[in-house]
Design an enzyme around this catalytic site. Structure first.
Site, PDB file in Angstrom:
ATOM      1  N   GLU A 289       6.397  -0.665   0.813  1.00  0.00           N
ATOM      2  CA  GLU A 289       7.189   0.265   0.010  1.00  0.00           C
ATOM      3  C   GLU A 289       8.628   0.350   0.519  1.00  0.00           C
ATOM      4  O   GLU A 289       9.537   0.705  -0.228  1.00  0.00           O
ATOM      5  CB  GLU A 289       6.534   1.656   0.044  1.00  0.00           C
ATOM      6  CG  GLU A 289       6.315   2.233  -1.345  1.00  0.00           C
ATOM      7  CD  GLU A 289       5.477   3.508  -1.339  1.00  0.00           C
ATOM      8  OE1 GLU A 289       4.384   3.452  -1.931  1.00  0.00           O
ATOM      9  OE2 GLU A 289       5.890   4.521  -0.775  1.00  0.00           O
ATOM     10  N   HIS A 310     -14.360 -15.784   7.809  1.00  0.00           N
ATOM     11  CA  HIS A 310     -15.415 -16.345   6.970  1.00  0.00           C
ATOM     12  C   HIS A 310     -15.158 -16.080   5.500  1.00  0.00           C
ATOM     13  O   HIS A 310     -16.050 -16.218   4.668  1.00  0.00           O
ATOM     14  CB  HIS A 310     -16.769 -15.780   7.409  1.00  0.00           C
ATOM     15  CG  HIS A 310     -17.091 -16.138   8.829  1.00  0.00           C
ATOM     16  ND1 HIS A 310     -17.920 -17.186   9.173  1.00  0.00           N
ATOM     17  CD2 HIS A 310     -16.629 -15.626  10.004  1.00  0.00           C
ATOM     18  CE1 HIS A 310     -17.965 -17.279  10.498  1.00  0.00           C
ATOM     19  NE2 HIS A 310     -17.189 -16.344  11.022  1.00  0.00           N
ATOM     20  N   LYS A 424       3.762   5.369 -13.107  1.00  0.00           N
ATOM     21  CA  LYS A 424       3.549   6.805 -13.327  1.00  0.00           C
ATOM     22  C   LYS A 424       4.018   7.192 -14.729  1.00  0.00           C
ATOM     23  O   LYS A 424       3.357   7.963 -15.431  1.00  0.00           O
ATOM     24  CB  LYS A 424       4.332   7.626 -12.299  1.00  0.00           C
ATOM     25  CG  LYS A 424       3.767   7.556 -10.902  1.00  0.00           C
ATOM     26  CD  LYS A 424       4.516   8.539 -10.006  1.00  0.00           C
ATOM     27  CE  LYS A 424       4.127   8.389  -8.559  1.00  0.00           C
ATOM     28  NZ  LYS A 424       5.014   9.113  -7.658  1.00  0.00           N
TER      29      LYS A 424
HETATM   30  O1  PA5 Z   1       6.056   6.954   0.977  1.00  0.00           O
HETATM   31  C1  PA5 Z   1       6.072   7.646  -0.030  1.00  0.00           C
HETATM   32  O2  PA5 Z   1       7.023   8.394  -0.302  1.00  0.00           O
HETATM   33  C2  PA5 Z   1       4.921   7.651  -1.003  1.00  0.00           C
HETATM   34  O3  PA5 Z   1       3.950   6.709  -0.670  1.00  0.00           O
HETATM   35  C3  PA5 Z   1       4.260   9.015  -1.062  1.00  0.00           C
HETATM   36  O4  PA5 Z   1       3.804   9.352   0.215  1.00  0.00           O
HETATM   37  C4  PA5 Z   1       3.096   9.054  -2.045  1.00  0.00           C
HETATM   38  O5  PA5 Z   1       3.498   8.631  -3.305  1.00  0.00           O
HETATM   39  C5  PA5 Z   1       2.525  10.471  -2.150  1.00  0.00           C
HETATM   40  O6  PA5 Z   1       3.540  11.353  -2.508  1.00  0.00           O
HETATM   41  P1  PA5 Z   1       3.397  12.912  -2.314  1.00  0.00           P
HETATM   42  O7  PA5 Z   1       3.270  13.193  -0.874  1.00  0.00           O
HETATM   43  O8  PA5 Z   1       4.663  13.468  -2.891  1.00  0.00           O
HETATM   44  O9  PA5 Z   1       2.185  13.341  -3.081  1.00  0.00           O
END
Ligand code: PA5
Length: 449
Positions: A289, A310, A424
């Protein structure tokens, strides 16, 4: 005390030491930009100082709430996804007994943690509700934004279950919300219902929150020594500020960047201990990310060896040469089993008599590294001295810093995730969420639905 040794000798068939040394200037430069807060995404640098500047009051609150939860619950349901899920799970799986869920109570450290809200499976949640009928439990709902659909949905169901089981008043004493200090639906709901809350600092992005209450509360409830964890991270903060030639964070970031430039598109994080499985999941999110944007990024993948030798071993050994491996080696596992002699030796294993499983596992690793390097897969290796909270703290911090520096080396903002929005928006449109009418119309016009 240093608990991590980094070795890159098995990349030297693919890169020269000169090339690695030549990254000194650029890497040191971006590290300075990170430290002085003048780089991309500089609103989200709070994680850098967390291990040293953590307030004692907050740690004590986490510890005292964790004692309360342990005293009245057999299970803590931790609801969250992505950065609000993976760090806690990584820590708990790394430091707990492998079969903790079925250990007798007196042998358990802390209580059981079960995760929810990291998927939208009706079966998963229904099975969980079935388990909870006969269990005493509490809930820790974690969401920085307070609006993420997956955890919000799971929370709605579990909150109702808890309220039916204990009554609204007692349920509210069993719900703990970890969220933004002022914004978001979860914060508003918590204020209205009177839940105990923990704040996620504004300047720490989701996947960098493992050393905030997001990771620390579930880990404390699982019986993990969170002070040791923070000490390990504090050591890392100090240790990985050294100059390039003595700084493994810088060298790891530089070497993976060089390998990428040479066409190695995939980094496989390999482990030989099942304890590392969720650590690798955390690492994949962190790097995926953070670096995967603007058409750039190394694809972070993981393998659990020797299991995956494996299944994926053939591809790693012989497939397209676009990957490199980063091996996590646990130097001193806490337990071992010796191979015993058998008179008839029908399984032909007597040649291993007296050898420990850990020794055999180590030889499997050495054999694999040799084979993969020979087959054209550069290998990096981290030797982690033990599965302790201190080592884990150092490891979390190591990779957070390496990730930020790696992203800066590719001129990418490590601290945003604009790409996550695309699914989303479509999902809200497909579910007819009010406010998404235009997006729905677009999907219809484009013949997508
Ligand atoms: O790294 C990030 O910002 C995302 O992976 C969030 O942690 C994830 O989308 C969850 O978001 P939130 O904590 O707002 O529910």
């Amino acid at each position: 005390m240093n608990k991590i040794r980094f070795c890159y000798k098995n990349t030297l068939k693919f890169l020269s030491q000169n090339e690695i040394d030549s990254m000194n200037f650029k890497t040191t430069e971006v590290a300075k930009i990170l430290e002085n807060g003048s780089g991309l995404g500089n609103d989200f640098l709070g994680w850098i100082d967390l291990p040293e500047k953590y307030s004692l009051e907050e740690i004590n609150k986490i510890k005292s709430i964790s004692e309360k939860i342990k005293s009245n619950s057999e299970i803590l349901i931790v609801i969250g996804i992505g950065g609000s899920y993976l760090g806690a799970r990584a820590g708990i799986e790394f430091l707990s007994h492998t079969f903790k869920h079925i250990l007798p109570k007196e042998k358990k450290e802390g209580i059981d943690i079960i995760f929810a809200g990291q998927n939208i499976s009706g079966t998963y949640l229904k099975d969980l509700l079935e388990i909870l009928e006969k269990k005493e439990y509490s809930i820790n709902i974690i969401s920085k934004s307070g609006t993420t659909t997956e955890p919000a949905l799971a929370f709605r169901v579990l909150k109702n279950h808890l309220e039916k089981k204990y009554g609204k008043n007692e349920a509210k004493n069993r719900i703990f919300a970890t969220t933004d200090s002022s914004k978001g639906a979860l914060k508003q709901l918590s204020l209205k219902e009177g839940y105990e809350t923990f704040d996620i600092p504004d300047n720490v992005g989701g996947r960098f929150t493992v050393l905030t209450p997001v990771g620390l509360l579930p880990m404390a409830v699982a019986g993990i020594n969170i002070s040791e964890l923070l000490l390990g991270a504090a050591y890392a903060k100090e240790h990985y500020n050294k100059e390039y030639s003595q700084n493994d964070v810088y060298k790891y970031a530089a070497i993976r960047t060089l390998l990428h430039q040479k066409g190695k598109e995939i980094e496989l994080l390999a482990n030989y201990e099942p304890k590392f499985h969720y650590f690798a999941e955390w690492w994949k999110q962190l790097f995926g990310e953070s670096e995967g944007k603007d058409g750039k990024g190394i694809f972070p993948a993981s393998v659990d060896y020797s299991t995956d030798l494996h299944s994926l071993g053939q591809l790693v050994q012989d497939g397209k040469r676009h990957l490199f491996e980063t091996v996590l080696s646990l130097e001193n596992p806490s337990k071992d089993i010796l191979v015993e002699s058998e008179k008839e030796n029908l399984d032909n294993l007597n040649y291993l008599v007296g050898k420990g499983f850990n020794y055999i596992n180590k030889k499997a690793k050495e054999a694999t590294v040799l084979a993969h390097v020979h087959g054209g897969v550069p290998n990096l290796e981290f030797f982690i001295s033990d599965a302790s909270a201190y080592s884990l703290g150092q490891l979390f911090y190591f990779f957070e810093k390496a990730c930020a520096i790696s992203a800066y080396l590719s001129n990418v903002n490590p601290f945003d995730q604009p790409g996550v929005e695309a699914y989303k928006i479509n999902m809200c449109a497909l579910l007819d969420k009010p406010g998404y009418e235009k997006e729905k119309e677009f999907l219809i016009n484009e013949d997508i639905i």
